[in-house]
Design a protein around this motif. Sequence first.
Motif, PDB file in Angstrom:
ATOM      1  N   VAL A  25       8.723   5.355  -1.632  1.00  0.00           N
ATOM      2  CA  VAL A  25       7.909   4.135  -1.684  1.00  0.00           C
ATOM      3  C   VAL A  25       7.988   3.505  -3.069  1.00  0.00           C
ATOM      4  CG1 VAL A  25       5.580   3.185  -1.495  1.00  0.00           C
ATOM      5  CG2 VAL A  25       6.348   4.912   0.140  1.00  0.00           C
ATOM      6  N   THR A  26       7.925   4.322  -4.106  1.00  0.00           N
ATOM      7  CA  THR A  26       8.014   3.812  -5.476  1.00  0.00           C
ATOM      8  C   THR A  26       9.357   3.135  -5.721  1.00  0.00           C
ATOM      9  OG1 THR A  26       6.506   5.503  -6.304  1.00  0.00           O
ATOM     10  CG2 THR A  26       7.929   4.438  -7.916  1.00  0.00           C
ATOM     11  N   ALA A  27      10.437   3.759  -5.267  1.00  0.00           N
ATOM     12  CA  ALA A  27      11.766   3.175  -5.446  1.00  0.00           C
ATOM     13  C   ALA A  27      11.885   1.848  -4.708  1.00  0.00           C
ATOM     14  CB  ALA A  27      12.837   4.151  -4.959  1.00  0.00           C
ATOM     15  N   ALA A  28      11.334   1.782  -3.504  1.00  0.00           N
ATOM     16  CA  ALA A  28      11.377   0.534  -2.743  1.00  0.00           C
ATOM     17  C   ALA A  28      10.588  -0.563  -3.445  1.00  0.00           C
ATOM     18  CB  ALA A  28      10.827   0.765  -1.340  1.00  0.00           C
ATOM     19  N   ALA A  29       9.404  -0.214  -3.945  1.00  0.00           N
ATOM     20  CA  ALA A  29       8.580  -1.200  -4.642  1.00  0.00           C
ATOM     21  C   ALA A  29       9.302  -1.731  -5.868  1.00  0.00           C
ATOM     22  CB  ALA A  29       7.243  -0.585  -5.031  1.00  0.00           C
ATOM     23  N   ARG A  30       9.925  -0.851  -6.637  1.00  0.00           N
ATOM     24  CA  ARG A  30      10.631  -1.282  -7.849  1.00  0.00           C
ATOM     25  C   ARG A  30      11.848  -2.135  -7.525  1.00  0.00           C
ATOM     26  NH1 ARG A  30       9.951   4.516 -11.096  1.00  0.00           N
ATOM     27  NH2 ARG A  30       7.787   4.112 -11.776  1.00  0.00           N
ATOM     28  N   ALA A  31      12.373  -1.963  -6.308  1.00  0.00           N
ATOM     29  CA  ALA A  31      13.490  -2.799  -5.868  1.00  0.00           C
ATOM     30  C   ALA A  31      13.004  -4.107  -5.245  1.00  0.00           C
ATOM     31  CB  ALA A  31      14.343  -2.034  -4.866  1.00  0.00           C
ATOM     32  N   GLY A  32      11.681  -4.298  -5.233  1.00  0.00           N
ATOM     33  CA  GLY A  32      11.115  -5.526  -4.690  1.00  0.00           C
ATOM     34  C   GLY A  32      11.028  -5.558  -3.181  1.00  0.00           C
ATOM     35  N   ARG A  33      11.051  -4.382  -2.541  1.00  0.00           N
ATOM     36  CA  ARG A  33      11.007  -4.334  -1.083  1.00  0.00           C
ATOM     37  C   ARG A  33       9.605  -3.981  -0.592  1.00  0.00           C
ATOM     38  NH1 ARG A  33      15.121  -6.102  -2.514  1.00  0.00           N
ATOM     39  NH2 ARG A  33      17.234  -5.593  -1.772  1.00  0.00           N
ATOM     40  N   PRO A  34       9.016  -4.781   0.277  1.00  0.00           N
ATOM     41  CA  PRO A  34       7.761  -4.401   0.922  1.00  0.00           C
ATOM     42  C   PRO A  34       7.960  -3.102   1.696  1.00  0.00           C
ATOM     43  CG  PRO A  34       8.253  -6.717   1.290  1.00  0.00           C
ATOM     44  CD  PRO A  34       9.486  -6.114   0.700  1.00  0.00           C
ATOM     45  N   VAL A  35       6.873  -2.304   1.818  1.00  0.00           N
ATOM     46  CA  VAL A  35       7.014  -0.965   2.393  1.00  0.00           C
ATOM     47  C   VAL A  35       5.962  -0.693   3.459  1.00  0.00           C
ATOM     48  CG1 VAL A  35       7.271   1.489   1.904  1.00  0.00           C
ATOM     49  CG2 VAL A  35       7.752  -0.172   0.111  1.00  0.00           C
ATOM     50  N   PHE A  36       6.442  -0.164   4.573  1.00  0.00           N
ATOM     51  CA  PHE A  36       5.578   0.491   5.548  1.00  0.00           C
ATOM     52  C   PHE A  36       5.791   1.985   5.355  1.00  0.00           C
ATOM     53  CE2 PHE A  36       5.211   2.868   9.460  1.00  0.00           C
ATOM     54  CZ  PHE A  36       4.002   2.447   9.987  1.00  0.00           C
ATOM     55  N   CYS A  37       4.703   2.764   5.220  1.00  0.00           N
ATOM     56  CA  CYS A  37       4.826   4.200   4.971  1.00  0.00           C
ATOM     57  C   CYS A  37       3.932   4.977   5.920  1.00  0.00           C
ATOM     58  CB  CYS A  37       4.447   4.529   3.526  1.00  0.00           C
ATOM     59  SG  CYS A  37       4.599   6.284   3.090  1.00  0.00           S
ATOM     60  N   GLU A  38       4.497   5.991   6.541  1.00  0.00           N
ATOM     61  CA  GLU A  38       3.680   6.899   7.333  1.00  0.00           C
ATOM     62  C   GLU A  38       2.695   7.622   6.416  1.00  0.00           C
ATOM     63  OE1 GLU A  38       3.162   7.363  10.383  1.00  0.00           O
ATOM     64  OE2 GLU A  38       4.738   6.106  11.217  1.00  0.00           O
ATOM     65  N   LYS A  39       1.549   8.010   6.972  1.00  0.00           N
ATOM     66  CA  LYS A  39       0.568   8.741   6.169  1.00  0.00           C
ATOM     67  C   LYS A  39       1.032  10.168   5.967  1.00  0.00           C
ATOM     68  CE  LYS A  39      -0.851  11.331   9.639  1.00  0.00           C
ATOM     69  NZ  LYS A  39      -0.659  12.792   9.656  1.00  0.00           N
ATOM     70  N   PRO A  40       0.578  10.839   4.894  1.00  0.00           N
ATOM     71  CA  PRO A  40      -0.073  10.249   3.723  1.00  0.00           C
ATOM     72  C   PRO A  40       0.959   9.672   2.765  1.00  0.00           C
ATOM     73  CG  PRO A  40       0.127  12.609   3.418  1.00  0.00           C
ATOM     74  CD  PRO A  40       0.688  12.312   4.790  1.00  0.00           C
ATOM     75  N   ILE A  41       0.483   8.867   1.816  1.00  0.00           N
ATOM     76  CA  ILE A  41       1.392   8.288   0.839  1.00  0.00           C
ATOM     77  C   ILE A  41       2.017   9.381  -0.018  1.00  0.00           C
ATOM     78  CG2 ILE A  41       1.478   6.843  -1.231  1.00  0.00           C
ATOM     79  CD1 ILE A  41      -0.630   5.063   0.058  1.00  0.00           C
ATOM     80  N   ALA A  42       1.226  10.390  -0.347  1.00  0.00           N
ATOM     81  CA  ALA A  42       1.715  11.505  -1.159  1.00  0.00           C
ATOM     82  C   ALA A  42       0.870  12.732  -0.862  1.00  0.00           C
ATOM     83  CB  ALA A  42       1.665  11.159  -2.643  1.00  0.00           C
ATOM     84  N   GLY A  43       1.315  13.877  -1.373  1.00  0.00           N
ATOM     85  CA  GLY A  43       0.616  15.126  -1.111  1.00  0.00           C
ATOM     86  C   GLY A  43      -0.546  15.411  -2.033  1.00  0.00           C
ATOM     87  N   ASP A  44      -0.713  14.614  -3.099  1.00  0.00           N
ATOM     88  CA  ASP A  44      -1.841  14.812  -4.001  1.00  0.00           C
ATOM     89  C   ASP A  44      -2.329  13.463  -4.506  1.00  0.00           C
ATOM     90  OD1 ASP A  44      -0.662  14.256  -6.865  1.00  0.00           O
ATOM     91  OD2 ASP A  44       0.793  15.546  -5.877  1.00  0.00           O
ATOM     92  N   ARG A  45      -3.515  13.473  -5.085  1.00  0.00           N
ATOM     93  CA  ARG A  45      -4.160  12.219  -5.472  1.00  0.00           C
ATOM     94  C   ARG A  45      -3.449  11.525  -6.627  1.00  0.00           C
ATOM     95  NH1 ARG A  45      -8.649   9.437  -7.791  1.00  0.00           N
ATOM     96  NH2 ARG A  45      -9.880   8.465  -6.134  1.00  0.00           N
TER      97      ARG A  45
END
Length: 341
Positions: free
Chosen positions: A82-102
Amino acid sequence: MAARTVAIGLAGLGRIGRMHAENIARRCRSATLAAVYDLAPDAARATGERYGVPWTTSYDELLERCDAVAVATPTGTHAELVTAAARAGRPVFCEKPIAGDRAATLGVLDAVVQAGVVLQVGFHRRFDPDWVSVAERRAELGEVTFFRGSLWDMTPPEPAFIAGSGGFFTDVAVHELDVARWLVGEIVEVSAHGVAHDPAFAAIGDIDTAVVVLKFASGGLGVIDIGRGSRYGYESSTELVGTLATARVETPRAVEWRTPGQASHGLPRDFVERYPAAYVEELDAFARCVRDGTPPRCTGLDALAAFDLAVAADRSWRTGRPVAVKPVPTGDGVIYDIEER
């Protein structure tokens, strides 16, 4: 003139990913399948050839071929992709959870904000016609005094999945916790009790059955029962008891057979059978957000809130005590503070 479609690149071709590929390629009206990515060449090739789209084992190549990205890879990879997509300027749909920790989740949200891209999280219940109809008529209930949610898989997942799932509450309970916040309001206390009936879960320090009790800021109460193995079918239901009316969403009954002294009906075997319309609509809605600039229905902050509440439930189960949580309003939503004792 027809509105343009958004070319979505799909990352991850496991069970959920293959379902998303089918929906984007053949059922979504606002999206098209641009390309598919998986680290397993055979899976990537097979899916790409099935839908006549480019396939790759390079995530960078996927980003170059699409307008937006849908991430359906294993949980441990979500934050990086998700971070790589955001930095490339791409909107993201992500399955839950975003990450394994807060901490990792907050890092992803910061990257999304810095890049100024859309992030929608896969809480599919928010797009199911039955639950949406209740949300649209929510005012007719009056004050909601009681919330009940049930979520039971028919059969437990494989041990390999369990080990990397992030734990029972963050993998399973987050859906019910999100629905509770969505339909009732913010939560101020979480209590949980859980057991492991299956030795495979106990062996990794996890559980397969739990009850979660919620106290809402409004004064209402909530109870969630969740389990990994009902054995009879997939169970997903919600009840809202209000001062003016009660609303229930049950597992749908397609056909009921009645014979002397008995009535029977079929049940879905899993979430794919139960939510076909929701899984199409959540990606169609994501594409419309990208195309039209409208905000997503379930944001990164919603995912963080459900994650925090799941962490509180896990802590309550492990300590045997209720855990107080405090919803703190921000400019874009709510962030939870969890008691540290």
